[in-house]
Structure formats: C-alpha cells, structure tokens
Design a protein around this motif. Structure first.
Motif, short mmCIF file in Angstrom:
data_model
loop_
_atom_site.label_atom_id
_atom_site.label_comp_id
_atom_site.label_asym_id
_atom_site.label_seq_id
_atom_site.Cartn_x
_atom_site.Cartn_y
_atom_site.Cartn_z
N ILE A 62 6.41 -5.52 4.30
CA ILE A 62 6.28 -6.69 5.15
C ILE A 62 4.81 -7.11 5.24
CG2 ILE A 62 6.41 -7.49 7.54
CD1 ILE A 62 9.03 -7.65 6.17
N ALA A 63 3.92 -6.14 5.39
CA ALA A 63 2.50 -6.46 5.48
C ALA A 63 2.02 -7.16 4.21
CB ALA A 63 1.70 -5.19 5.72
N ALA A 64 2.47 -6.68 3.05
CA ALA A 64 2.06 -7.29 1.78
C ALA A 64 2.63 -8.70 1.64
CB ALA A 64 2.52 -6.42 0.62
N VAL A 65 3.90 -8.88 2.08
CA VAL A 65 4.51 -10.22 2.01
C VAL A 65 3.75 -11.20 2.88
CG1 VAL A 65 6.57 -11.56 2.59
CG2 VAL A 65 6.81 -9.39 1.40
N LEU A 66 3.42 -10.76 4.09
CA LEU A 66 2.70 -11.64 5.00
C LEU A 66 1.29 -11.92 4.50
CD1 LEU A 66 3.85 -10.19 8.45
CD2 LEU A 66 4.79 -12.13 7.19
N ALA A 67 0.63 -10.88 3.98
CA ALA A 67 -0.74 -11.04 3.51
C ALA A 67 -0.79 -11.96 2.29
CB ALA A 67 -1.34 -9.68 3.17
N GLY A 68 0.22 -11.88 1.45
CA GLY A 68 0.24 -12.71 0.24
C GLY A 68 0.78 -14.09 0.46
N GLY A 69 1.19 -14.44 1.67
CA GLY A 69 1.69 -15.77 1.95
C GLY A 69 3.13 -15.98 1.56
N GLY A 70 3.85 -14.90 1.26
CA GLY A 70 5.26 -15.05 0.94
C GLY A 70 6.03 -15.61 2.11
N ILE A 71 5.66 -15.21 3.32
CA ILE A 71 6.20 -15.76 4.56
C ILE A 71 4.99 -16.10 5.42
CG2 ILE A 71 7.59 -15.31 6.61
CD1 ILE A 71 9.21 -13.32 4.95
N SER A 72 4.89 -17.35 5.88
CA SER A 72 3.66 -17.74 6.57
C SER A 72 3.89 -18.39 7.93
CB SER A 72 2.86 -18.71 5.68
OG SER A 72 3.63 -19.85 5.38
N SER A 73 5.09 -18.93 8.18
CA SER A 73 5.31 -19.60 9.46
C SER A 73 5.44 -18.59 10.58
CB SER A 73 6.57 -20.47 9.38
OG SER A 73 7.72 -19.65 9.31
N ALA A 125 7.99 -13.73 12.85
CA ALA A 125 8.75 -13.09 13.92
C ALA A 125 10.06 -12.52 13.38
CB ALA A 125 9.02 -14.11 15.03
N ALA A 126 10.72 -13.25 12.49
CA ALA A 126 11.98 -12.78 11.91
C ALA A 126 11.75 -11.52 11.08
CB ALA A 126 12.60 -13.89 11.06
N ALA A 127 10.66 -11.51 10.29
CA ALA A 127 10.35 -10.32 9.50
C ALA A 127 10.09 -9.13 10.41
CB ALA A 127 9.15 -10.61 8.60
N ASP A 128 9.41 -9.36 11.55
CA ASP A 128 9.14 -8.27 12.49
C ASP A 128 10.43 -7.71 13.06
OD1 ASP A 128 7.95 -7.65 15.67
OD2 ASP A 128 7.09 -6.71 13.89
N VAL A 129 11.41 -8.60 13.36
CA VAL A 129 12.71 -8.14 13.85
C VAL A 129 13.36 -7.20 12.84
CG1 VAL A 129 15.06 -8.89 14.38
CG2 VAL A 129 13.13 -10.09 15.39
N LEU A 130 13.33 -7.59 11.57
CA LEU A 130 13.99 -6.80 10.53
C LEU A 130 13.32 -5.44 10.35
CD1 LEU A 130 14.69 -9.54 7.83
CD2 LEU A 130 16.30 -8.53 9.44
N VAL A 131 11.96 -5.42 10.29
CA VAL A 131 11.28 -4.16 10.04
C VAL A 131 11.45 -3.21 11.22
CG1 VAL A 131 8.99 -4.77 10.93
CG2 VAL A 131 9.19 -3.15 9.05
N GLN A 132 11.43 -3.72 12.46
CA GLN A 132 11.66 -2.87 13.62
C GLN A 132 13.07 -2.29 13.59
OE1 GLN A 132 10.51 -4.48 17.47
NE2 GLN A 132 8.99 -5.82 16.50
N ALA A 133 14.04 -3.14 13.22
CA ALA A 133 15.42 -2.68 13.21
C ALA A 133 15.65 -1.60 12.18
CB ALA A 133 16.35 -3.87 12.96
N SER A 139 0.82 -1.22 0.00
CA SER A 139 0.00 0.00 0.00
C SER A 139 0.84 1.26 0.00
CB SER A 139 -0.92 0.00 1.24
OG SER A 139 -0.13 -0.08 2.43
N ALA A 140 2.11 1.14 0.37
CA ALA A 140 3.02 2.29 0.38
C ALA A 140 4.43 1.76 0.19
CB ALA A 140 2.90 3.05 1.69
N GLN A 141 5.32 2.69 -0.14
CA GLN A 141 6.71 2.29 -0.36
C GLN A 141 7.49 2.45 0.94
OE1 GLN A 141 8.41 4.12 -3.82
NE2 GLN A 141 6.62 3.68 -5.11
N THR A 142 7.10 1.63 1.94
CA THR A 142 7.77 1.66 3.24
C THR A 142 8.06 0.23 3.66
OG1 THR A 142 5.71 1.52 4.48
CG2 THR A 142 6.50 3.74 3.90
N PRO A 143 9.01 0.03 4.57
CA PRO A 143 9.29 -1.32 5.05
C PRO A 143 8.05 -1.99 5.65
CG PRO A 143 11.08 0.14 5.65
CD PRO A 143 10.00 1.01 5.11
N ASP A 144 7.26 -1.24 6.47
CA ASP A 144 6.08 -1.82 7.09
C ASP A 144 5.09 -2.30 6.04
OD1 ASP A 144 7.05 0.61 8.99
OD2 ASP A 144 6.33 -1.11 10.19
N ALA A 145 4.88 -1.48 5.00
CA ALA A 145 3.92 -1.84 3.95
C ALA A 145 4.39 -3.08 3.17
CB ALA A 145 3.71 -0.66 3.00
#
Length: 896
Positions: free
Chosen positions: A804-815, A820-828, A796-802
């Motif tokens: 990651i949200a799109a990757v998770l929503a699309g099933g690119g990362i599902s476990s 949790a690993a993606a959340d670590v990266l976006v927070q960092a 939805s936007a050109q930001t790290p949060d957006a």
C-alpha cells in the motif's frame, strides 16, 4: 517457450525451477513439434502425403526446435534466433526447388505456375495426388505457418526483452515471476491444430478418432508445459484448451457426402486451363451427373450452349478465341455479327447488293432471285431473314421472320463456376433475370464469336439471365441453307484465294498425314460446297457405322511437336473416340477442302419449351461449326454418341458405344420413353422438383439453398465460438469477483477476499509498484508483464503495508477517498491475519473484520465493498482507454 533472461539477477532458492528453464523450453519445443506432425498428417485427407509430408515435417520441426534451443541455450537476441530458425526452414524448401529444377520456372514465369496450380486445385478431388508445383506451394505455406505459430507461442520475445530491461535496472528476477505462457500456447496450439480438424468440411472421409484424441492430448500437453508452473492450475488450463479444441471440432456440422469440389463444376475453359480439349476430356471421363445449369426456352429444338470457340490450330492444339471486342461492349448491349471475325452492321452489304443486282422487295429488303427460290436479306445488317421456294418440289414453302424477331433461352446457373458465360448459338443480347445477383455489364463480348468473358468474377449458383437469339439459328436452320446461291457457299481449297476475313478459319499447320490426305482427295472429288461438305463429313463419321464412341480413347494433342495431326491420324486409324476427336478431325478435314470452320465447346441439350431442363456436367460437348455468309456459324454434329446426338433428338446413340456409365435409374420406370423414340431417360430431360431444388433453381417448389444454409450454419457456429472465446477472459474475471464478493458477504475470511480483489484490480490496470509481485493472503502474486503507467518504486517488503505504501508513493492511488479506502483494506487484512478474534472489527481504531467463526456485521461488509468500489472507480478513471479495455476483456490478473 518464452525466452528466459540471460545473466544477472539473484539466485533462486535451492530446489526451485525457473519456469523458463532450458529444460522446459526444449520440452515445449519437442511437444509443439510432435503436435505439428499430427496436424500435418491430418491434412493428408486433402493431399496424399507422398512428396510433401516429410519435407513439411522437417520444416516445422527445424523452425520450432531451433527457436526453442536458441532461446534457452544462447545469448542471441530473440529475433536473431527466429531469423536463423526461419532461414533454415526456408533452406529446406529452396533445396527441394533446386533439386527438382523448378526454381527457375518459379522465378521466370510465376504467373504461369500459379495459373496451373489454380487449375489443379479447382479441378482436383480429395485426396489430391498433387503435382510437384503444388507441393512447393504447400511447403511455403507450412513454412510461413510454422513461423507465425512459433512467434505467437513465444509471445514475440516479450519476456526476453523484459529480462534484459530488469538487468539494466538491477532488478532481481526473483522479485517478479516470469511471464505466463498459457495464452500464447493456447493460441499457437489452436493455430496448429484447428486447420486439419476442418478437413471433414470438404472431404467425405470420416475423422480418425485415434488421431483426434492424440491431437487434443498433445495440445493439452503443450499448454501445460507452457504454464507458469506445471501444477494443478496448469493442468486446468491445459484441460480448458483441450475442451476448446474439442468444441471447435464439435461445431463443425456433419455434411452428408461432402467432397472437395464435388458440388462445384468448373468450366473446361479459363485462365486455369492449358488446353481446353484435354480439360473437356477429363470432365467427360469423370461422368459427373451434377446439374451445372437449368434452362427453359420458347421453343423445342436442340440447344448448343457455347462456352468458347476454338479457331487457332497450331502445334496440334486448338486455342480459344479469347480476344475481347475492342470497344468493350458487354452482353447487355445487343450485337448481331454479320462477318466471320466479329464484323457488325453493314459488313459485306456491297457484295450482297451486287449479287442481288440492286433488287429490293416491297419492304425494301435485299432480294436475290434464283431458279429455285427468292431470298430476302436485311438491308441494314445483311442477315438472311427469309425464303420462298419456286421449285415445284417445295411448292408453297415460305419462311421469314422480321429483323426484330428473336427467340429466348432463360438460364439459371446451378453448380457451374465459369469465367465464360454459357450462351446459346446465335445469342445477340443478354438480360438479367429476376432472381440472383447476375450483372450483365460484367460480361464482355469476344471479338469474333457469340461468346462472353467475365470482366471480373465467375458464374455462381443462382445467377439467372435471358439470352435472346436469332430465330432458327442452329442445326434446324440447315434445311434453309440449300436455297442459298452458290456464291455464298463457295469453298477455297487454296486458302490464299479466300477473303482475308476467312483465312484464319482455313489455316492448317504443315502437311497432313496420308490417312487424312486420302480422305480429303476422296471428298474433294465430289466438288461440294460448304453445306455439302459438312453434310458428307457428318454422315461419314456419324452414320457410316465405322466409328465407335469411346470416352476412354486416348487424347494427347501436341505431344509430338513434329506431327500436329498425330491425334487425328490415330483416330482415323482406330476409328474410336469421343466428341473432341470427331469435332477437331471434322474441322481439320473441312479446312483442307476450303471450308471455313472452327470448334465450339460447351453443353449440348434439347429444349422442352417452358419445362425446365437440367444440363449436367457429363453433357459437356465439342462440335464443329461452318461459316455461311450472311447467316453465321452453323453447328454440325459428327459425333455418333453422347450429348450432341441426344440434343438433336437422336435418342440412344446409333453407333457402337463404349462407356462405363450405368443407365439412370429413371430408365427403369414403366412410363420411361422407349429407346430410339426419345432421349435416354434422365438425359436432357425435365427436372423433378427434387432435382430443381438440388440444382438451386429459386423457382422450384420447396427450393432451399442447401449449400448456402450449410455455409451460414458453419459461419454462425464459428462466429459463436469466436465470440465465446473472446469473452471468456472477461467472464472468468467477473465470476472470480462474484465469488470474492460472496465470500465477503458470507464472512468467509472477508478481508482476505477483499485484499485478493484489490491486488487483482492493481494488476488489471497495470498499477503494481515497480512491476513487483502483489501481496495476497498467502504471499505475493504475479504482476502483469508490462505496466502502461509510470514506473512506481518497488515495495520495501512483501507485506500488505509495504505494498500500500508503494502504491500511494508511486501515485497509483492519489485521491483522499482512495487512500482512505486502501487504509480500510490494509487494516482489515492485517487484523484478520494477525489480530485476536475478539478485536476483529472494522470500526476499531486498528481492527478489521470479524473472523470466519462469527457472523459479519453489516457495516463491516459494506465498508469493505465500498472501499473496493472506490478504488476500482479511481483506477478506471485514471486509466487510458487501452488500459480500460485490457482490464475488461483481457484482465492480466487471470495470469496469476
């Protein structure tokens, strides 16, 4: 030259230039056309440019420029554009065929045209002044070559298809950078530029450095223009392509005095030869000293190594006897001919028994008694095997050999490439040698001669074989033939009265000219038998002193269809010629007197027992043969110079000789034999160790396979270069990851480095949401041109949060671990970009790593690296085998 999407999409910001803009595509087409011109010019070291270069340049330019203009300026589909460009280029080729009147010949008799081309290429020496038919072939290859290059360059129109797909999905093109054209440009440019760089492998011409530098510079320009943006990165890619091209040139080994076909000598008979005698004349004039084969023998005598025999004389041309024996018997099987046209076994035994009046000797052999001698013949084959003289002049002379006796000649092929096997006169069987890969079962006996043709393949360097021959089957046996009864030496001035088997060897076309008729009448008045006729003709041509041996004498058989004897008539007038003139005229005159004859083509040499003898290309020879009942075909030597005279121990040519050859340097040695006492030094002489090595004799001291070593060197170097080229993307990707891991461990913007590696992983495994660009510290990077997974929603936007949200929503990362690993990266990465330095800690609830100004904590570093490892493992586990292979060997993240 990638095809740009036509229509649709949002406007690009002012001042920006789409990399697939018409200007860039046309500029790329112009650069590639210029590269083609230089590349084609590099091939003029093989083919002189007259007659083909201009047309080839037009074909490549038309195909390239029409494709570039069609892609950038029309709405036609990609393959329609390529088809139009290809057809236009092909029209240039067809137009040349029509203008030259060659199209009909190519359509009606393509096999004949290809056979002629094969001979031209096999016999040619660079730079070749090619025929119009070879130009036709070169141009069609250039046409296909240019089509392949333009399809590779444009990537098969993938970006055009992608653009139309986005238009159907109402996806703004500004959300996706166009496909990077560097990989296709590199491959296409190397495809165009590499072949002319290989020309030094087969010619002795040094490379023009100015041409080489210009070629590499144009190659770099093509790659730079094809880059996503003509920036420093594109320049680096261009420099890499130029370095790769220079590397290809650098691995080409230096081959001293390398010349096209210089180290390979093709026989003057084969499917690629129209007229054997003309081809032999060309080889003689070339005067090559390259050893074509070496041999040893169990005796010292003249050796005539036949390649083919010529029996059919029509239209002024002698044709080879190439009909194979009906049973397909190979040279591995023993065969003893007892008839003129291929009979074996007991052919003619009844007539021989009648002539002997039923007499046999104490061993059961057929016995014919005359006032002068007692003659013995085999009771099973009818072959002449012995004589005892009764004439007081020959008191005590007796000669015979057992039916199983044979002599041998051991042959090792050097430079000769031939589909006809060199065999000594009287050969009955061939056995495979201890060295090489020679297979006797691949060579089939012809029907009417002791010659053999390959079932498939040709002779090659290192082939060794032993030819078993009937004892005393050659010129030396002629001393025994005078004992034969006249019934076996009968002549047939009227060919209609001859036995049916002999008539093909008495056949003559039309009426002979006056010069030949006078000579025939003069000889006919002598009432000679076959041997007498042969001896008189041999003495007339060779010992009368009237004839000159001249390899430059003209020889154009069949040029006058109304006068098949024109060449012989001119020869008898000028009394100057070489072996083909003497042999064919001898055979024709003998036929006119009722003597069955044919012409043999091969190599004349003199055996020196177990001492290896080199047979060189310039020792090609033609000689006539006369058929004697129950003996076979006996060679005669009417030529007063050349290889045949030396083979018979005549030393220096006894007739006046016109030749451009310089004497061999060996003749200046103090221990060289005197002229007249032995052959000219270096002619049919024993080989030195160096010559044996050069000839490829595997038994030679210190022998090496020089040409094989060169082939292996070139093959190894090219294989190594190909391996490096294949592994280059994977190595670059590994190096890029290593740099990022080092930055994380050193605390140099660790979150940014980790985020860059994360987005690269998404690109490599095709998991970028919606095909949109992926976020990195400074913005959004290019996505791969195609995702093999399910289409995920765009961020939805050109930001790290957006992202990651799109990757998770699309099933690119599902476990759970992956999320949790993606959340670590976006927070960092958020904390590193936007948070105060005092709050930078991965352990903080919404913090990230410390900034570049502070030492990283060990736990922060390990959490980032652990998060990357977790995401990489999940992406790899969920990827298909094809996606994993692409991520490893051709990672799409390198295109950004």
């Amino acid at each position: 030259m990638s095809g740009a999407p036509r229509g649709g999409g949002a406007e690009r910001p002012a001042g920006s230039r789409h990399p697939d803009s018409p200007t860039r595509v046309v500029a790329l087409g112009i650069a590639v056309s210029a590269l083609w011109l230089l590349s084609l010019w590099g091939l003029t070291g093989l083919l002189l440019p007259q007659g083909w270069w201009g047309a080839a340049a037009a074909i490549t330019s038309v195909v390239t420029l029409l494709t570039s203009v069609g892609i950038s300026a029309t709405r036609l589909s990609y393959w329609t554009v390529v088809a139009i460009a290809g057809l236009t280029g092909g029209a240039i080729w067809v137009g040349r065929l029509l203008a030259g009147g060659r199209l009909h010949r190519w359509i009606s008799a393509p096999d004949t045209q290809l056979a002629a081309l094969e001979g031209e290429v096999l016999r040619g020496v660079a730079p070749l002044d090619a025929s119009a038919h070879l130009h036709d072939l070169v141009l069609v290859l250039v046409w296909v070559w240019s089509l392949v290059a333009v399809v590779v360059l444009t990537g098969g129109g993938r970006s055009g298809r992608a653009g139309r797909a986005r238009a159907r999905e109402n996806t703004a093109p500004s959300a996706k950078r166009p496909r990077d054209g560097v990989p296709g440009a590199v491959i296409a440019a190397l495809l165009i530029a590499t072949p002319p760089m290989l020309v030094p492998l087969i010619t002795d011409e040094p490379t023009d450095l100015a041409w080489l530098f210009a070629l590499i510079a144009l190659l770099a320009a093509v790659v730079w223009i094809a880059a996503t943006r003509m920036t420093l990165r594109g320049g680096v890619a261009a420099a890499g392509a130029a370095a790769l091209a220079a590397g290809v040139f650098a691995v080409i080994p230096e081959i001293p005095a390398a010349t096209w076909n210089q180290d390979v000598q093709y026989a003057p008979v084969g499917g690629y030869v129209d007229d054997v005698t003309i081809e032999l004349a060309r080889d003689l004039r070339a005067g090559s000293t390259t050893p074509v084969l070496t041999y040893t023998s169990d005796s010292e005598q003249s050796i005539y190594l036949r390649l083919a025999t010529l029996s059919t004389f029509e239209g002024g041309t002698w044709r080879p006897d190439d009909t194979l024996n009906p049973a397909g018997v190979t040279v591995a099987d023993k065969r003893v001919l007892t008839g003129p046209n291929g009979q074996t076994g007991s052919g003619g035994l009844a007539a021989l028994e009648e002539l002997a009046a039923g007499k046999r000797d104490d061993q059961g052999r057929i016995l014919i008694e005359t006032d002068a001698s007692e003659l013995r013949f085999s009771a099973t084959t009818g072959r002449f095997i012995g004589v005892r003289a009764n004439d007081p002049q020959w008191a005590g002379f007796e000669f015979e050999f057992s039916e199983d006796a044979h002599q041998y000649v051991d042959v090792t092929i050097a430079a000769l490439r031939s589909s006809w096997l060199p065999l000594p006169s009287g050969a009955t069987q061939v056995r495979e040698g201890d060295e090489g890969a020679f297979d006797a079962t691949n060579w089939v006996w012809t029907r009417a001669a002791e010659t053999a043709v390959a079932d498939s393949g040709m002779t090659k360097r290192g082939d060794t074989y032993r030819a078993e021959i009937v004892p005393w089957h050659g010129a030396e046996s002629r001393m025994l033939l005078g004992f034969l009864p006249p019934e076996l030496l009968q002549v047939y001035p009227d060919a209609r009265q001859a036995p049916r088997a002999l008539r093909p060897y008495l056949d003559l076309p039309g009426t002979m000219p006056a010069s030949m008729q006078r000579l025939r009448e003069e000889l006919g008045a002598k009432n000679l038998d076959r041997i007498g006729t042969g001896v008189v003709l041999e003495q007339y041509f060779r010992q009368s002193g009237q004839f000159t041996y001249d390899e430059a004498a003209p020889y154009l058989p069949g040029a006058d269809a109304d006068s098949p004897f024109a060449v012989m008539d001119a020869f008898l007038t000028t009394k100057s010629g070489y072996c083909v003139h003497f042999a064919t005229t001898f055979a024709t005159l003998a036929r006119s007197l009722g003597v069955p004859t044919r012409v043999a083509v091969g190599y004349a040499s003199r055996a020196r027992g177990e001492t290896p003898v080199a047979v060189r290309s310039k020792e090609l020879h033609a000689w006539p043969e006369i058929y004697i009942h129950h003996v076979g075909w006996i060679p005669f030597e009417p030529t007063p110079g050349g290889a045949g005279l030396r083979a018979q121990g005549g030393g220096v040519d006894t007739a006046p000789t016109i030749t451009s050859e310089a004497p061999d340097s060996d003749s200046a040695r103090p221990d060289a034999p005197e002229a007249g006492a032995e052959e000219l030094a270096g002619e049919n002489g024993p080989l030195t160790d160096g010559e044996l090595n050069e000839a490829g004799d595997p038994a030679a001291p210190g022998a090496t396979t020089g040409s094989a070593a060169t082939v292996w060197l070139v093959t190894g170097a090219l294989a190594a270069a190909l391996l490096v080229l294949t592994m280059a993307p994977a190595l670059v990707r590994i190096a890029r990851r290593a740099v990022r891991v080092r930055a994380i461990r050193a605390g140099r913007q660790p979150a940014g480095a980790a985020w860059a590696e994360f987005t690269s992983l998404l690109r490599d495994y095709g998991r970028v949401p919606g095909g949109a660009t992926a976020v990195r510290p400074g913005g959004i990077g290019a996505a791969p041109p195609r995702s093999t997974g399910a289409v995920m929603p765009a961020p939805s936007a050109q930001t790290p949060d957006a992202l990651i949200a799109a990757v998770l929503a699309g099933g690119g990362i599902s476990s759970a671990d992956g999320r949790a690993a993606a959340d670590v990266l976006v927070q960092a990465v958020n904390a590193e970009r936007y948070g105060p330095a005092s709050e930078q800690s991965v352990s903080a609830p919404r913090g990230a790593l410390r900034g570049a100004t502070r030492e990283p904590q060990r736990e922060d570093t390990e959490r980032l690296l652990g998060a990357l490892d977790t995401i990489r493992a999940e992406l790899r586990e969920r990827a298909s085998r094809r996606e994993r292979a692409r991520a490893r060997w051709l990672p799409p993240s390198l295109r950004s």
